[in-house]
Design a protein around this motif. Structure first.
Motif, PDB file in Angstrom:
ATOM      1  N   UNK A  94       0.840  -1.191   0.000  1.00  0.00           N
ATOM      2  CA  UNK A  94       0.000   0.000   0.000  1.00  0.00           C
ATOM      3  C   UNK A  94       0.876   1.242   0.000  1.00  0.00           C
ATOM      4  N   UNK A  95       0.463   2.237  -0.797  1.00  0.00           N
ATOM      5  CA  UNK A  95       1.150   3.527  -0.872  1.00  0.00           C
ATOM      6  C   UNK A  95       0.120   4.625  -0.679  1.00  0.00           C
ATOM      7  N   UNK A  96       0.601   5.862  -0.485  1.00  0.00           N
ATOM      8  CA  UNK A  96      -0.283   7.013  -0.330  1.00  0.00           C
ATOM      9  C   UNK A  96       0.004   7.988  -1.466  1.00  0.00           C
ATOM     10  N   UNK A  97      -1.054   8.475  -2.096  1.00  0.00           N
ATOM     11  CA  UNK A  97      -0.919   9.414  -3.205  1.00  0.00           C
ATOM     12  C   UNK A  97      -0.480  10.767  -2.651  1.00  0.00           C
ATOM     13  N   UNK A  98       0.624  11.314  -3.194  1.00  0.00           N
ATOM     14  CA  UNK A  98       1.093  12.641  -2.764  1.00  0.00           C
ATOM     15  C   UNK A  98       0.962  13.675  -3.879  1.00  0.00           C
ATOM     16  N   UNK A  99       0.682  13.216  -5.089  1.00  0.00           N
ATOM     17  CA  UNK A  99       0.332  14.087  -6.215  1.00  0.00           C
ATOM     18  C   UNK A  99      -0.751  13.347  -6.984  1.00  0.00           C
ATOM     19  N   UNK A 100      -1.856  14.037  -7.280  1.00  0.00           N
ATOM     20  CA  UNK A 100      -2.986  13.398  -7.945  1.00  0.00           C
ATOM     21  C   UNK A 100      -2.526  12.548  -9.128  1.00  0.00           C
ATOM     22  N   UNK A 101      -3.054  11.328  -9.202  1.00  0.00           N
ATOM     23  CA  UNK A 101      -2.723  10.436 -10.304  1.00  0.00           C
ATOM     24  C   UNK A 101      -3.751  10.645 -11.405  1.00  0.00           C
ATOM     25  N   UNK A 102      -3.273  11.091 -12.561  1.00  0.00           N
ATOM     26  CA  UNK A 102      -4.128  11.360 -13.713  1.00  0.00           C
ATOM     27  C   UNK A 102      -3.361  10.901 -14.951  1.00  0.00           C
ATOM     28  N   UNK A 103      -3.742   9.758 -15.500  1.00  0.00           N
ATOM     29  CA  UNK A 103      -3.029   9.201 -16.653  1.00  0.00           C
ATOM     30  C   UNK A 103      -3.104  10.110 -17.871  1.00  0.00           C
ATOM     31  N   UNK A 108       1.214  12.123 -11.334  1.00  0.00           N
ATOM     32  CA  UNK A 108       0.947  11.207 -10.237  1.00  0.00           C
ATOM     33  C   UNK A 108       2.215  10.759  -9.538  1.00  0.00           C
ATOM     34  N   UNK A 109       2.183  10.881  -8.208  1.00  0.00           N
ATOM     35  CA  UNK A 109       3.301  10.412  -7.392  1.00  0.00           C
ATOM     36  C   UNK A 109       2.718   9.783  -6.131  1.00  0.00           C
ATOM     37  N   UNK A 110       3.414   8.758  -5.648  1.00  0.00           N
ATOM     38  CA  UNK A 110       3.000   8.108  -4.410  1.00  0.00           C
ATOM     39  C   UNK A 110       4.202   8.017  -3.482  1.00  0.00           C
ATOM     40  N   UNK A 111       3.895   7.837  -2.203  1.00  0.00           N
ATOM     41  CA  UNK A 111       4.925   7.638  -1.193  1.00  0.00           C
ATOM     42  C   UNK A 111       4.759   6.220  -0.659  1.00  0.00           C
ATOM     43  N   UNK A 129      -7.192  11.062  -6.094  1.00  0.00           N
ATOM     44  CA  UNK A 129      -6.767  12.285  -5.402  1.00  0.00           C
ATOM     45  C   UNK A 129      -5.680  12.051  -4.351  1.00  0.00           C
ATOM     46  N   UNK A 130      -5.065  13.162  -3.944  1.00  0.00           N
ATOM     47  CA  UNK A 130      -4.026  13.157  -2.910  1.00  0.00           C
ATOM     48  C   UNK A 130      -4.590  12.560  -1.619  1.00  0.00           C
ATOM     49  N   UNK A 131      -3.729  11.904  -0.863  1.00  0.00           N
ATOM     50  CA  UNK A 131      -4.029  11.265   0.431  1.00  0.00           C
ATOM     51  C   UNK A 131      -4.873  10.002   0.316  1.00  0.00           C
ATOM     52  N   UNK A 132      -5.064   9.492  -0.897  1.00  0.00           N
ATOM     53  CA  UNK A 132      -5.788   8.234  -1.085  1.00  0.00           C
ATOM     54  C   UNK A 132      -4.798   7.075  -0.956  1.00  0.00           C
ATOM     55  N   UNK A 133      -5.241   6.013  -0.289  1.00  0.00           N
ATOM     56  CA  UNK A 133      -4.415   4.802  -0.216  1.00  0.00           C
ATOM     57  C   UNK A 133      -4.591   4.001  -1.496  1.00  0.00           C
ATOM     58  N   UNK A 134      -3.480   3.550  -2.055  1.00  0.00           N
ATOM     59  CA  UNK A 134      -3.504   2.753  -3.283  1.00  0.00           C
ATOM     60  C   UNK A 134      -2.671   1.498  -3.078  1.00  0.00           C
TER      61      UNK A 134
END
Length: 151
Positions: A94-103, A108-111, A129-134
């Motif tokens: 699991x990662x957290x979105x730190x920049x909105x992911x938009x193909x 899009x960036x995750x931490x 969106x940001x702060x979403x768990x992926x």
């Protein structure tokens, strides 16, 4: 005069067996050992002067049976100790979105594990969106391919 391989096929099967074993030892990839087994079976069948056609059929049948039945088992048991690389170990995490992911916009960036990664969504038209768990589904080059995590 010398005998041809067809007059003394045991030598041919022995040669095929040796070559396949050497190829396997060099490659260590479970690629030719099946044909070494087929050559050994053909060699054994050739000893009581069995017709060459029968020897060839035995070689083919034994080789393909070993390939189809033993290879999946061998792959599981001989490759299970391989360690996954650091990147491969991220799959399923699991990662957290730190920049909105938009193909569409290629953003899009995750931490994940304290590291930032470029990320793309599994679904082409979905934005996350940001702060979403992926959850990481796969890795494509240096980008993580993710989808929303079921939290």
């Amino acid at each position: 005069m010398g005998m041809s391989f067809l007059e003394q096929p045991q030598m041919l099967w022995l040669l095929v067996f040796i070559v396949m074993v050497v190829v396997e030892l060099v490659s260590m990839g479970l690629t030719s050992i099946w044909f070494a087994g087929g050559a050994l079976a053909a060699l054994l069948v050739s000893l009581p002067d069995t017709p060459v056609q029968v020897q060839i059929v035995v070689f083919l049948i034994v080789s393909f049976v070993l390939l189809l039945l033993v290879r999946p088992w061998a792959g599981k048991h001989f490759n299970h100790e391989r360690e996954r690389t650091n990147a491969q170990s991220l799959i399923g995490q699991t990662a957290v979105v730190i920049e909105e992911i938009d193909n569409v916009r290629a953003t899009g960036r995750v931490l994940i594990r304290g590291q930032e990664w470029s990320a793309r969504c599994v679904r082409e038209t979905e934005c996350i969106p940001v702060n979403t768990s992926v959850r990481v589904q796969e890795i494509s080059g240096v980008k993580l391919i993710v989808e929303k995590a079921d939290v």
